[in-house]
Scaffold this active site. Structure first.
Site, PDB file in Angstrom:
ATOM      1  CE  LYS A  77       3.462   1.445  -5.661  1.00 30.47           C
ATOM      2  NZ  LYS A  77       3.706   2.918  -5.480  1.00 30.47           N
ATOM      3  CB  SER A  80      -3.763   4.016 -10.512  1.00 31.29           C
ATOM      4  OG  SER A  80      -3.285   3.890  -9.087  1.00 31.29           O
ATOM      5  CB  SER A  82       0.963   7.500 -14.263  1.00 28.27           C
ATOM      6  OG  SER A  82       2.148   7.402 -13.652  1.00 28.27           O
ATOM      7  CG  HIS A 134      -9.949   8.096  -9.920  1.00 33.31           C
ATOM      8  ND1 HIS A 134      -8.986   8.016  -9.209  1.00 33.31           N
ATOM      9  CD2 HIS A 134     -10.391   9.268 -10.177  1.00 33.31           C
ATOM     10  CE1 HIS A 134      -8.730   9.323  -8.885  1.00 33.31           C
ATOM     11  NE2 HIS A 134      -9.752  10.276  -9.314  1.00 33.31           N
ATOM     12  CG  HIS A 136      -6.984   2.075  -4.681  1.00 30.76           C
ATOM     13  ND1 HIS A 136      -6.422   1.998  -5.811  1.00 30.76           N
ATOM     14  CD2 HIS A 136      -6.277   3.261  -3.901  1.00 30.76           C
ATOM     15  CE1 HIS A 136      -5.297   2.722  -6.092  1.00 30.76           C
ATOM     16  NE2 HIS A 136      -5.267   3.462  -4.955  1.00 30.76           N
ATOM     17  CB  SER A 166       5.891  -1.637  -6.650  1.00 23.30           C
ATOM     18  OG  SER A 166       5.763  -0.380  -6.601  1.00 23.30           O
TER      19      SER A 166
END
Length: 352
Positions: A77, A80, A82, A134, A136, A166
């Protein structure tokens, strides 16, 4: 007869002299061409040394731009999706690879053995270089695992309270990318304010403690909410291990810095971002702005104060990087370009 013989001999001498002069001229020209070729070769070799120096590269380093590995260990959030969308578009244009590190069970830390597998795979996967990975996943210090050549880390941070709110509503209402997908708390219509007022689990401040541990890394202490050691370690890693850490609220500027710094991958990123289609992906379907009393209550906690301190630190560092990279001209950022050259190189190369 004698005069005629003399004339013949004189003619032969003249012819011989002319031949000698011609041969001398020819050999002189050949020698001159040889010298020009030698000097041209020297110039080319000199450029091979000087040009990399002008761009900040070590001439002894035989690796080229195609050996680049960038790791974007994205915090949930923080925009990432985009950013990743831009990378997936650019990879086809700029000829690099984008790979998602998909961690099972939505964990953010890896076992020591998985850390070794990960760094071994991505550094030896030559067919996928250059590459942007990429996922998390919390920061992994490659040097601590015995790797000398480290990857380039990048990331983004977001106002910690905005990120928490968010995430809270995302788990209940989803986003505009997959509106029909059932989320973890689908059907729970409790507002964030109501959750905080009753000390609910969904808004527990342990969920606020995320950006610090993501930058702190894989150590146990990183994931202890309110750990002062984790805060300082996160700051240290941001400065010493990350090329640049952007800010969600200034996503366009983050992309501009990357294009100026890593054009091998991000050339054209600003134009793509400004086109509009990539500027905001995965927007949470429904968010209710928390009441002032809710915010005030959260801001009394040590967890928020530390996360906010780290966020402010990251913003200051990003602004410093941005202002060193660009000048503001007529309301637009213009890259300053290279502000140094190499000079007085001694000793001279032996082949000059």
């Amino acid at each position: 007869m004698l005069p005629r013989l003399v004339r013949v001999m004189q003619a032969r001498h003249v012819t011989g002299a002319l031949l000698a002069v011609s041969l001398t001229a020819i050999f002189g020209c050949l020698h001159l061409l040889s010298e020009v070729a030698r000097l041209d070769d020297a110039r080319v070799r000199l450029e091979r040394v000087v040009i990399p120096l002008q761009f900040g590269k070590d001439p002894a380093d035989t690796d080229d731009d195609d050996d680049i590995i960038v790791i974007y260990n994205k915090v949930p959030k923080t925009g990432s999706t985009s950013f990743a969308s831009i990378a997936y578009e650019l990879c086809k244009i700029n000829s690099f690879n984008v790979v998602l590190i998909d961690i099972t069970r939505h964990g953010h830390i890896l076992s020591l053995s998985d850390q070794m597998r990960l760094i071994t795979n991505i550094t030896s996967w030559t067919e996928k270089k250059p590459a942007l990975y990429h996922g998390h996943v919390a920061f992994i210090d490659f040097s601590s695992l015995g790797l000398l050549k480290k990857p380039i880390y990048i990331n983004m941070v977001r106002n910690p309270l905005d990120r928490l709110v968010s995430h809270y509503y995302f788990l209940r209402y989803g986003d505009d990318v997959n509106p029909a997908k059932e989320r973890k708390h689908t059907g729970d219509n409790e507002t964030f304010d109501e959750c905080v007022s009753r000390n609910g689990e969904g808004c527990d401040l342990k969920h606020l403690w995320l950006q610090i541990p993501f930058f702190c890394g894989q150590s146990a202490q990183c994931w202890v909410p309110g750990s002062k050691w984790a805060l300082e370690q996160a700051k240290h890693n941001l400065v010493h291990h990350y090329l640049v850490v952007g800010v969600t609220e200034e996503l366009g500027d983050f992309i501009a810095v990357l294009e100026a710094t890593l054009p091998r991958m991000f050339l054209g990123a600003v134009q793509l971002f400004n086109s509009g289609s990539m500027s905001h992906r995965r927007k949470t379907t429904k968010k209710i702005v928390p009441k002032p009393e809710t915010l005030a209550r959260i801001q009394q906690s040590a967890t928020w104060r530390m996360e906010n301190e780290f966020y402010v630190f990251a913003v200051e560092q990003f602004h410093f990087v941005k202002h060193k990279t660009f000048s503001l001209v007529d309301g637009e950022y213009v890259e300053k370009g290279k502000s140094f050259i190499y000079n007085k190189i001694r000793p001279n190369p032996h082949w000059l």
